[in-house]
Design a protein around this motif. Structure first.
Motif, mmCIF file in Angstrom:
data_model
loop_
_atom_site.group_PDB
_atom_site.id
_atom_site.type_symbol
_atom_site.label_atom_id
_atom_site.label_comp_id
_atom_site.label_asym_id
_atom_site.label_seq_id
_atom_site.Cartn_x
_atom_site.Cartn_y
_atom_site.Cartn_z
ATOM 1 N N ALA A 94 0.827 -1.197 0.000
ATOM 2 C CA ALA A 94 0.000 0.000 0.000
ATOM 3 C C ALA A 94 0.868 1.256 0.000
ATOM 4 C CB ALA A 94 -0.928 -0.005 1.211
ATOM 5 N N MET A 95 1.886 1.270 0.840
ATOM 6 C CA MET A 95 2.763 2.441 0.925
ATOM 7 C C MET A 95 3.470 2.688 -0.407
ATOM 8 S SD MET A 95 2.860 3.779 4.158
ATOM 9 C CE MET A 95 4.493 4.148 4.795
ATOM 10 N N TYR A 96 3.910 1.583 -1.027
ATOM 11 C CA TYR A 96 4.552 1.720 -2.342
ATOM 12 C C TYR A 96 3.563 2.295 -3.349
ATOM 13 C CZ TYR A 96 6.003 0.430 -7.033
ATOM 14 O OH TYR A 96 6.305 0.468 -8.378
ATOM 15 N N PHE A 97 2.343 1.779 -3.322
ATOM 16 C CA PHE A 97 1.330 2.201 -4.285
ATOM 17 C C PHE A 97 0.993 3.677 -4.122
ATOM 18 C CE2 PHE A 97 -3.052 2.669 -5.811
ATOM 19 C CZ PHE A 97 -2.926 2.129 -7.089
ATOM 20 N N TRP A 98 0.760 4.122 -2.870
ATOM 21 C CA TRP A 98 0.411 5.531 -2.647
ATOM 22 C C TRP A 98 1.536 6.465 -3.083
ATOM 23 C CZ3 TRP A 98 -4.036 3.950 -2.437
ATOM 24 C CH2 TRP A 98 -4.604 3.172 -1.439
ATOM 25 N N LYS A 99 2.764 6.034 -2.846
ATOM 26 C CA LYS A 99 3.905 6.888 -3.191
ATOM 27 C C LYS A 99 4.120 6.946 -4.706
ATOM 28 C CE LYS A 99 8.017 5.701 -1.674
ATOM 29 N NZ LYS A 99 9.165 5.539 -0.753
ATOM 30 N N THR A 100 3.838 5.830 -5.379
ATOM 31 C CA THR A 100 4.048 5.759 -6.828
ATOM 32 C C THR A 100 2.838 6.248 -7.608
ATOM 33 O OG1 THR A 100 5.413 3.795 -6.409
ATOM 34 C CG2 THR A 100 4.833 4.256 -8.699
ATOM 35 N N TYR A 101 1.670 5.952 -7.077
ATOM 36 C CA TYR A 101 0.413 6.315 -7.752
ATOM 37 C C TYR A 101 -0.511 7.051 -6.773
ATOM 38 C CZ TYR A 101 2.270 2.554 -10.682
ATOM 39 O OH TYR A 101 3.089 1.755 -11.444
ATOM 40 N N PRO A 102 -0.157 8.255 -6.374
ATOM 41 C CA PRO A 102 -0.959 8.983 -5.379
ATOM 42 C C PRO A 102 -2.387 9.284 -5.838
ATOM 43 C CG PRO A 102 0.661 10.423 -6.375
ATOM 44 C CD PRO A 102 1.002 9.047 -6.822
ATOM 45 N N SER A 103 -2.621 9.224 -7.136
ATOM 46 C CA SER A 103 -3.970 9.379 -7.680
ATOM 47 C C SER A 103 -4.055 8.569 -8.986
ATOM 48 C CB SER A 103 -4.305 10.853 -7.920
ATOM 49 O OG SER A 103 -3.442 11.402 -8.894
ATOM 50 N N PRO A 104 -5.259 8.221 -9.408
ATOM 51 C CA PRO A 104 -5.430 7.372 -10.590
ATOM 52 C C PRO A 104 -4.824 7.920 -11.871
ATOM 53 C CG PRO A 104 -7.454 7.435 -9.323
ATOM 54 C CD PRO A 104 -6.547 8.463 -8.719
ATOM 55 N N VAL A 105 -4.605 9.228 -11.942
ATOM 56 C CA VAL A 105 -4.034 9.790 -13.163
ATOM 57 C C VAL A 105 -2.676 9.168 -13.477
ATOM 58 C CG1 VAL A 105 -2.902 11.727 -11.994
ATOM 59 C CG2 VAL A 105 -3.583 11.960 -14.393
ATOM 60 N N HIS A 106 -1.982 8.699 -12.441
ATOM 61 C CA HIS A 106 -0.659 8.085 -12.637
ATOM 62 C C HIS A 106 -0.756 6.636 -13.094
ATOM 63 C CE1 HIS A 106 1.279 11.558 -10.712
ATOM 64 N NE2 HIS A 106 0.274 11.525 -9.853
ATOM 65 N N LEU A 107 -1.968 6.104 -13.080
ATOM 66 C CA LEU A 107 -2.176 4.706 -13.486
ATOM 67 C C LEU A 107 -2.559 4.565 -14.950
ATOM 68 C CD1 LEU A 107 -4.153 3.175 -10.476
ATOM 69 C CD2 LEU A 107 -1.941 2.384 -11.327
ATOM 70 N N GLN A 108 -2.623 5.656 -15.668
ATOM 71 C CA GLN A 108 -3.058 5.608 -17.062
ATOM 72 C C GLN A 108 -2.160 4.679 -17.872
ATOM 73 O OE1 GLN A 108 -3.252 9.626 -18.520
ATOM 74 N NE2 GLN A 108 -5.011 10.165 -17.246
ATOM 75 N N ALA A 109 -2.816 3.769 -18.611
ATOM 76 C CA ALA A 109 -2.134 2.790 -19.478
ATOM 77 C C ALA A 109 -1.384 1.715 -18.696
ATOM 78 C CB ALA A 109 -1.171 3.486 -20.446
ATOM 79 N N LYS A 110 -1.539 1.696 -17.369
ATOM 80 C CA LYS A 110 -0.875 0.676 -16.556
ATOM 81 C C LYS A 110 -1.697 -0.611 -16.618
ATOM 82 C CE LYS A 110 2.244 1.335 -14.375
ATOM 83 N NZ LYS A 110 3.720 1.124 -14.555
ATOM 84 N N THR A 111 -1.042 -1.746 -16.856
ATOM 85 C CA THR A 111 -1.738 -3.031 -16.931
ATOM 86 C C THR A 111 -1.618 -3.788 -15.611
ATOM 87 O OG1 THR A 111 0.187 -4.276 -17.703
ATOM 88 C CG2 THR A 111 -1.167 -3.169 -19.389
ATOM 89 N N ALA A 112 -2.508 -4.768 -15.425
ATOM 90 C CA ALA A 112 -2.480 -5.587 -14.215
ATOM 91 C C ALA A 112 -1.171 -6.360 -14.122
ATOM 92 C CB ALA A 112 -3.666 -6.544 -14.203
ATOM 93 N N GLU A 113 -0.674 -6.800 -15.285
ATOM 94 C CA GLU A 113 0.588 -7.551 -15.292
ATOM 95 C C GLU A 113 1.742 -6.669 -14.800
ATOM 96 O OE1 GLU A 113 -1.557 -7.438 -17.772
ATOM 97 O OE2 GLU A 113 -2.231 -9.530 -17.933
ATOM 98 N N GLU A 114 1.788 -5.443 -15.253
ATOM 99 C CA GLU A 114 2.862 -4.525 -14.840
ATOM 100 C C GLU A 114 2.781 -4.216 -13.347
ATOM 101 O OE1 GLU A 114 3.532 -1.938 -18.953
ATOM 102 O OE2 GLU A 114 1.923 -1.393 -17.561
#
Length: 202
Positions: A94-114
């Motif tokens: 969770a901590m990694y996710f919040w720091k890397t993707y603090p909002s969904p805009v940073h998840l654009q084009a990100k796949t489940a595999e990645e």
């Protein structure tokens, strides 16, 4: 002050019932009348140091609660369904996710595999189902983008850094407390259910 001196003073005027106010009076009387004969109070170094460590730990724990509450406030705006995929807001992934993707805009084009590959670098037990659930929740939550999102994202990542630092400091304090507890005669940590933090307050 020696408890025996206060006891002698109290016995000089017997009372039928225990009275805290009278006990305090007796202690004060001894201090006034025999101050010049009483030894200086010298707390043991290990006891004083332990109390300082415990006080510092208590403050850090309160900081951690404050940081997590602040993080929840930010995350719940960006990821309204976050509790469905991270039950602990301050877990490793969770901590990694919040720091890397603090909002969904940073998840654009990100796949489940990645996402899964990234999570496995943090936790070996990470599964693709987790990444798929996150992306599904983000899709179902709709557009959560807000004005000044960049500043909001900064607050989120800042809180994560604060939490990471708090966890490091807390771990270091626990080690110091564990070391100084060795200087005491009692071995409370050998009892089931009593850890370092509990033993330090007993």
């Amino acid at each position: 002050i020696n408890p025996a001196l206060a006891y002698d003073q109290r016995k000089s005027a017997p009372m039928l019932r225990k009275n805290d106010e009278h006990d305090a009076y007796c202690v004060a009387t001894v201090l006034i009348n025999q101050l010049h004969t009483l030894p200086d109070a010298k707390p043991k170094d290990n006891e004083w140091t332990l109390s300082q460590l415990v006080n510092r730990r208590d403050l850090l724990v309160k900081d951690g609660i404050r940081f997590k509450n602040g993080l929840h406030e930010q995350i719940s705006m960006a990821y309204p369904s976050y509790s469905k995929f991270f039950s602990e807001i301050d877990g490793k992934c969770a901590m990694y996710f919040w720091k890397t993707y603090p909002s969904p805009v940073h998840l654009q084009a990100k796949t489940a595999e990645e996402l899964t590959i990234e999570f496995k670098e943090i936790s070996r037990v990470a599964k693709k189902d987790k990444a798929e659930l996150i992306l599904d929740c983000v899709k179902n939550d709709g557009n959560t983008f807000r004005e000044y999102q960049e500043s909001r994202d900064f607050i989120t990542t800042s809180l994560v850094r604060d939490l990471e630092h708090q966890k490091e400091e807390l771990a270091g304090l626990d080690q110091e407390i564990e070391k100084i507890l060795l200087s005491f005669d009692y071995k409370l940590t050998s009892m089931p259910g009593i850890g370092t933090s509990v033993a330090s307050k007993l």
